[in-house]
Design a protein around this motif. Sequence first.
Motif, PDB file in Angstrom:
ATOM      1  N   GLU A  31     -12.880  38.412  11.506  1.00 28.21           N
ATOM      2  CA  GLU A  31     -14.128  37.875  11.896  1.00 28.21           C
ATOM      3  C   GLU A  31     -15.155  37.588  10.786  1.00 28.21           C
ATOM      4  O   GLU A  31     -14.825  37.945   9.633  1.00 28.21           O
ATOM      5  N   PRO A  32     -15.875  36.450  10.826  1.00 31.58           N
ATOM      6  CA  PRO A  32     -16.179  35.689  12.186  1.00 31.58           C
ATOM      7  C   PRO A  32     -15.008  34.591  12.086  1.00 31.58           C
ATOM      8  O   PRO A  32     -14.779  33.787  11.117  1.00 31.58           O
ATOM      9  N   LYS A  33     -14.256  34.617  13.184  1.00 30.66           N
ATOM     10  CA  LYS A  33     -13.350  33.682  13.547  1.00 30.66           C
ATOM     11  C   LYS A  33     -13.788  32.085  13.656  1.00 30.66           C
ATOM     12  O   LYS A  33     -15.075  31.970  14.021  1.00 30.66           O
ATOM     13  N   PRO A  34     -12.902  31.125  13.152  1.00 30.77           N
ATOM     14  CA  PRO A  34     -13.519  29.743  13.263  1.00 30.77           C
ATOM     15  C   PRO A  34     -13.550  29.221  14.629  1.00 30.77           C
ATOM     16  O   PRO A  34     -12.853  29.884  15.297  1.00 30.77           O
ATOM     17  N   ALA A  35     -14.312  28.332  14.750  1.00 27.97           N
ATOM     18  CA  ALA A  35     -14.250  27.429  16.226  1.00 27.97           C
ATOM     19  C   ALA A  35     -12.876  26.877  16.408  1.00 27.97           C
ATOM     20  O   ALA A  35     -12.147  26.436  15.582  1.00 27.97           O
ATOM     21  N   THR A  36     -12.398  26.945  17.715  1.00 30.34           N
ATOM     22  CA  THR A  36     -11.333  26.397  18.123  1.00 30.34           C
ATOM     23  C   THR A  36     -11.067  24.711  17.703  1.00 30.34           C
ATOM     24  O   THR A  36     -10.265  24.412  17.240  1.00 30.34           O
ATOM     25  N   THR A  37     -12.399  24.178  17.782  1.00 33.25           N
ATOM     26  CA  THR A  37     -12.551  22.705  17.526  1.00 33.25           C
ATOM     27  C   THR A  37     -12.294  22.588  16.048  1.00 33.25           C
ATOM     28  O   THR A  37     -11.770  21.489  15.593  1.00 33.25           O
ATOM     29  N   THR A  38     -12.663  23.514  15.160  1.00 35.91           N
ATOM     30  CA  THR A  38     -12.413  23.287  13.743  1.00 35.91           C
ATOM     31  C   THR A  38     -11.099  23.293  13.378  1.00 35.91           C
ATOM     32  O   THR A  38     -10.366  22.953  12.719  1.00 35.91           O
ATOM     33  N   ILE A  39     -10.202  24.443  14.007  1.00 38.35           N
ATOM     34  CA  ILE A  39      -8.785  24.387  13.727  1.00 38.35           C
ATOM     35  C   ILE A  39      -8.200  23.487  14.374  1.00 38.35           C
ATOM     36  O   ILE A  39      -7.035  23.005  13.574  1.00 38.35           O
ATOM     37  N   SER A  40      -8.563  22.858  15.525  1.00 42.81           N
ATOM     38  CA  SER A  40      -8.152  21.504  16.090  1.00 42.81           C
ATOM     39  C   SER A  40      -8.007  20.527  15.026  1.00 42.81           C
ATOM     40  O   SER A  40      -7.084  19.879  14.714  1.00 42.81           O
ATOM     41  N   THR A  41      -9.316  20.230  14.361  1.00 42.26           N
ATOM     42  CA  THR A  41      -9.615  19.215  13.436  1.00 42.26           C
ATOM     43  C   THR A  41      -8.743  19.465  12.438  1.00 42.26           C
ATOM     44  O   THR A  41      -8.153  18.617  11.682  1.00 42.26           O
ATOM     45  N   LEU A  42      -8.570  20.779  11.509  1.00 43.17           N
ATOM     46  CA  LEU A  42      -7.877  20.987  10.680  1.00 43.17           C
ATOM     47  C   LEU A  42      -6.386  20.728  10.758  1.00 43.17           C
ATOM     48  O   LEU A  42      -5.890  19.998   9.925  1.00 43.17           O
ATOM     49  N   LEU A  43      -5.796  20.840  12.123  1.00 40.72           N
ATOM     50  CA  LEU A  43      -4.410  20.694  12.240  1.00 40.72           C
ATOM     51  C   LEU A  43      -4.333  19.196  12.478  1.00 40.72           C
ATOM     52  O   LEU A  43      -3.050  18.829  11.945  1.00 40.72           O
ATOM     53  N   THR A  44      -5.083  18.622  12.807  1.00 40.58           N
ATOM     54  CA  THR A  44      -4.942  17.072  13.166  1.00 40.58           C
ATOM     55  C   THR A  44      -4.872  16.299  11.572  1.00 40.58           C
ATOM     56  O   THR A  44      -3.909  15.650  11.314  1.00 40.58           O
ATOM     57  N   ARG A  45      -5.782  16.923  10.683  1.00 39.88           N
ATOM     58  CA  ARG A  45      -5.804  16.407   9.267  1.00 39.88           C
ATOM     59  C   ARG A  45      -4.485  16.562   8.704  1.00 39.88           C
ATOM     60  O   ARG A  45      -3.636  15.893   8.154  1.00 39.88           O
ATOM     61  N   MET A  46      -3.933  17.884   8.942  1.00 37.90           N
ATOM     62  CA  MET A  46      -2.705  18.452   8.185  1.00 37.90           C
ATOM     63  C   MET A  46      -1.627  17.719   8.803  1.00 37.90           C
ATOM     64  O   MET A  46      -0.701  17.637   8.055  1.00 37.90           O
ATOM     65  N   GLN A  47      -1.519  17.302  10.158  1.00 40.48           N
ATOM     66  CA  GLN A  47      -0.621  16.548  10.647  1.00 40.48           C
ATOM     67  C   GLN A  47      -0.380  15.180  10.218  1.00 40.48           C
ATOM     68  O   GLN A  47       0.549  14.679   9.765  1.00 40.48           O
ATOM     69  N   GLU A  48      -1.485  14.495   9.646  1.00 42.02           N
ATOM     70  CA  GLU A  48      -1.554  13.087   9.179  1.00 42.02           C
ATOM     71  C   GLU A  48      -1.382  13.374   7.798  1.00 42.02           C
ATOM     72  O   GLU A  48      -0.658  12.370   7.212  1.00 42.02           O
TER      73      GLU A  48
END
Length: 122
Positions: A31-48
């Motif tokens: 805690e405090p956990k990041p927002a789902t959208t934050t993790i999603s954005t990071l994962l997209t950038r890391m895939q790229e």
Amino acid sequence: MKLTPTEEELMNHLWKLKRAFMKDLLESYSEPKPATTTISTLLTRMQEKNFVGYDTAGKLREYYPLVSKENYFSKHLNGLIKNFFNDSPAQFASFFTKKTELTQEELLQLKEIIDDQLNSKK
């Protein structure tokens, strides 16, 4: 290519879990956990950047690392030695052993590791 500090943090969770759905990654944070959208954005950038891949399970994505932790940090460390220590491992070792306030026991452990490497190269 390098990861940002936030991407590295997420990657550390993924390396630890080996394979993970979004909910698993979120649960791995304190805690405090990041927002789902934050993790999603990071994962997209890391895939790229070709650090993360995924398999689809229904509508869910199961993420996994495409790069091992060892390989990533090895390249990172080699770049650090090249850029900040004039491509001199000896300068890096000198800085590392003097500035990190290692105990005598830790220095002896390092010496043992170096001695083992020297013996394996004979």
